[in-house]
Design a protein around this motif. Structure first.
Motif, short mmCIF file in Angstrom:
data_model
loop_
_atom_site.label_atom_id
_atom_site.label_comp_id
_atom_site.label_asym_id
_atom_site.label_seq_id
_atom_site.Cartn_x
_atom_site.Cartn_y
_atom_site.Cartn_z
N ALA A 59 -10.01 -5.27 -13.05
CA ALA A 59 -10.97 -6.30 -13.45
C ALA A 59 -11.30 -7.18 -12.24
O ALA A 59 -12.46 -7.55 -12.02
CB ALA A 59 -10.40 -7.15 -14.58
N GLU A 60 -10.27 -7.49 -11.48
CA GLU A 60 -10.47 -8.29 -10.28
C GLU A 60 -11.38 -7.58 -9.29
O GLU A 60 -12.28 -8.19 -8.69
CB GLU A 60 -9.11 -8.52 -9.60
CG GLU A 60 -8.67 -9.95 -9.64
CD GLU A 60 -7.38 -10.15 -8.87
OE1 GLU A 60 -6.31 -9.99 -9.49
OE2 GLU A 60 -7.44 -10.44 -7.67
N ALA A 61 -11.15 -6.28 -9.12
CA ALA A 61 -11.96 -5.50 -8.18
C ALA A 61 -13.43 -5.48 -8.63
O ALA A 61 -14.34 -5.66 -7.81
CB ALA A 61 -11.41 -4.08 -8.05
N VAL A 62 -13.65 -5.27 -9.92
CA VAL A 62 -15.03 -5.25 -10.44
C VAL A 62 -15.69 -6.61 -10.22
O VAL A 62 -16.83 -6.70 -9.76
CB VAL A 62 -15.06 -4.85 -11.94
CG1 VAL A 62 -16.45 -5.05 -12.52
CG2 VAL A 62 -14.62 -3.39 -12.10
N ALA A 63 -14.94 -7.67 -10.54
CA ALA A 63 -15.50 -9.02 -10.38
C ALA A 63 -15.83 -9.29 -8.92
O ALA A 63 -16.92 -9.76 -8.59
CB ALA A 63 -14.50 -10.05 -10.91
N GLU A 64 -14.89 -8.99 -8.05
CA GLU A 64 -15.09 -9.19 -6.62
C GLU A 64 -16.32 -8.43 -6.13
O GLU A 64 -17.20 -8.98 -5.48
CB GLU A 64 -13.89 -8.64 -5.85
CG GLU A 64 -12.98 -9.67 -5.23
CD GLU A 64 -11.76 -8.99 -4.61
OE1 GLU A 64 -10.66 -9.41 -4.97
OE2 GLU A 64 -11.90 -8.05 -3.80
N GLY A 65 -16.34 -7.14 -6.47
CA GLY A 65 -17.45 -6.29 -6.03
C GLY A 65 -18.79 -6.81 -6.51
O GLY A 65 -19.76 -6.88 -5.76
N ALA A 66 -18.84 -7.20 -7.79
CA ALA A 66 -20.10 -7.68 -8.37
C ALA A 66 -20.56 -8.97 -7.68
O ALA A 66 -21.73 -9.11 -7.31
CB ALA A 66 -19.95 -7.89 -9.87
N LEU A 67 -19.64 -9.91 -7.51
CA LEU A 67 -20.01 -11.19 -6.90
C LEU A 67 -20.39 -11.02 -5.43
O LEU A 67 -21.25 -11.73 -4.91
CB LEU A 67 -18.88 -12.21 -7.06
CG LEU A 67 -18.52 -12.58 -8.49
CD1 LEU A 67 -17.40 -13.61 -8.53
CD2 LEU A 67 -19.74 -13.13 -9.24
#
Ligand code: BES
Ligand code: MN
Ligand code: ZN
Length: 529
Positions: free
Chosen positions: A152-160
């Motif tokens: 979830a952290e990776a997805v959030a980081e990548g998206a932002l």
């Protein structure tokens, strides 16, 4: 005598910084499912199925979306030509049954083995590519596979990170679309503390990386040592970081010959900024030192056309250090982190340092300047000596130091040198873990004699071959006895001159911030030395 055409007065720049330079994309953990989320788009993952299987597979997390397509989403995407390759984006109108009008499928590469999870970096890149493709859109739900908090952290980081857009210098509403407004993460446990903390960490980290990118992208007529120091001061105060700025007068008083020598050709005088984040429970202190050449013309050893157009990026190391210190503060890490920004502008003029001049450095050593374009090591030397005086547990410097490192490792990989093999290995592993490409490089002792000077203690240039290592050896001489030190040469990955990819935009990338922050986290946890 200043001729900067659009330089806003310093105080205007300072107030503009937050409002106009940094456009923040919101991050929310959605309690709604993919079918019920009201958004402008839904992002799903697709992958190439492994050998044996055929065609496309829809990645976990998108079950509800696939259901709305009557289980035919993979087929529909294949019909549209999707292959699942990394970064590929395919848009499909949503069927009735979804509250969002658009489904965006993003490629994740080859699907993992059964029972294995998607690689965090693949998720980060896919989320980034999707967010970039959604520029100008208000809200998107991300239904990517997020089995674990780290995912979830990776997805959030990548998206932002992928949503980032530098539009401060464009006429609003014209070609500047602005970033995706809100990233709603689906498939997480919004009430679970670990997911909440993960989302907060991702948001803080991404915002600080984007801050570093903003600094790098800001043109050098607006970003010069004084304005950089002012921006750092304002942001540091906001986050309870102590800040101290040595201006030209203080540098003269202190005998900072490296910083002064490099800066003396410019109308913009140099600065040394010290940022100190401290934690009451900290047992270790990490010192981070950043090269902050706000513009590198080469000086009297002037760079030819073709080599100077992107040299506003030469403060990327200082931007990374600044961002990492602020991130450490925002995350409340139990470690002391001191950041040193060695800021100067390298310009040719009647007052500029000449090839042949000898500088007396802050350490007391003398340096014969053979090439004024080898300026980064001069400003870093002073900062390294100064940082060493406080006897930190480790020093890491970050610099766009040499073209030689770009020749050696290419545009996406930074080199790691160190006076301690174990520390170099740790940093390499940490970089790998956070998805930053890097490679360990040696500091061969035989290259030192190339920097012998007939006049001074050392010259600022040596053998051409292995130029990145020569620069590293120069820096090593200015690190205090017995202090563990590593040097990251980010000349390749700091600035992306090509097209955007994954979560990496054109221009400033924020290279090394994630590695520095994870290093601070590891140090806080007592995992290192
Ligand atoms: N800032 C440059 C290095 C650089 C090159 C950064 C390409 C980003 C992309 C640095 O100050 C420099 O000019 N280094 C010289 C050193 C040489 C004169 C010994 C170089 O690498 O050519
Ligand atoms: Mn240079
Ligand atoms: Zn430089």
């Amino acid at each position: 005598m200043r001729q900067d055409s659009v330089v806003p007065p310093l105080d205007r720049l300072r107030t503009q910084w937050k409002r106009e330079f940094t456009t923040v994309t919101a991050l929310t953990l959605s309690t709604a499912g993919a079918a019920t989320l009201r958004a402008d788009a839904l992002v799903v993952g697709v992958a190439k199925s492994r050998k044996g299987g055929k065609g496309l597979v829809v990645a976990p997390g998108a079950e509800a979306v696939d259901k709305a397509f009557d289980g035919r989403l993979a087929g529909v995407l294949e019909t549209l030509g999707a292959s699942g390759s990394e970064g590929e984006v395919t848009k499909v109108p949503a069927p009735s049954g979804l509250k969002a009008p658009l489904v965006l499928a993003v490629g994740l590469g080859t699907a993992p083995e059964k029972d294995e999870a998607y690689d965090a970096e693949a998720l980060r890149r896919a989320a980034g590519a999707a967010a970039r493709a959604l520029a100008g859109v208000k809200k998107a739900g991300f239904a990517l596979p997020v089995e674990a908090v780290e995912d979830a952290e990776a997805v959030a980081e990548g998206a932002l990170l992928g949503a980032y857009a530098f539009t401060a210098y464009r006429e609003q509403g014209k070609d500047a679309k602005g970033p995706l407004g809100e990233v709603a993460l689906l498939g997480t446990k919004p009430r679970d503390k670990a997911y909440k903390a993960g989302a907060e960490r991702a948001a803080a980290l991404a915002e600080e990386i984007n801050r570093a990118r903003d600094l790098v992208n800001t043109p050098p007529n607006d970003l010069y040592p004084e304005s950089f120091a002012a921006i750092a001061t304002a942001a540091a105060k906001e986050h309870g970081i102590k800040v101290q700025v040595l201006d030209e007068k203080a540098l003269v008083k202190g005998g900072y010959g490296g910083l002064l020598g490099v800066g003396q050709g410019s109308e913009h005088t140099p600065r040394l900024v010290r940022l100190a984040y401290t934690h009451p429970k900290a047992e270790k202190t990490l010192a981070l030192v950043g090269k902050g050449i706000t513009y590198d013309s080469g000086g009297i050893s002037l760079k030819p056309a073709g080599h100077n157009e992107t040299m506003k990026c030469d403060m990327s190391g200082a931007a990374a250090v600044f961002a990492a210190v602020v991130a450490a503060a925002r995350l409340g890490l139990a470690v002391n982190v001191t950041g040193w920004l060695a800021l100067a502008e390298n310009m040719p003029s009647g007052s500029a340092v000449r090839p042949g001049d000898v500088l007396r450095m802050y350490s007391g050593k003398t340096v014969e300047v053979l090439n004024t374009d080898a300026e980064g090591r001069l400003v870093l030397a002073d900062a390294l000596t100064r940082a060493s005086e406080e006897n930190p547990d480790a020093i890491v410097d970050v610099a766009t130091l040499t073209g030689a490192m770009v020749l050696a490792l290419g545009n996406r990989t930074f080199g790691i040198m160190a006076n301690d093999d174990a520390f170099r290995t740790s940093i390499h592993e940490i970089a790998e873990e956070v998805g930053e490409a890097s490679w360990p490089m040696p500091l061969p002792a035989d290259l030192r004699k190339g920097m012998d000077s007939p006049t001074a203690d050392i010259a600022n240039m040596g053998e051409r071959m292995g130029g990145g290592l020569v620069a590293g050896l120069f820096l090593k001489e200015f690190v205090g006895e017995g202090i563990t030190w590593a040097h990251l040469d980010i000349a390749g990955p700091a600035f992306n001159e090509g097209g955007p990819f994954g979560y990496t935009p054109k221009g400033g990338t924020g290279s090394a911030v994630r590695t520095l922050v994870r290093l601070a986290e590891r140090t806080a946890a007592g995992d290192l030395g």
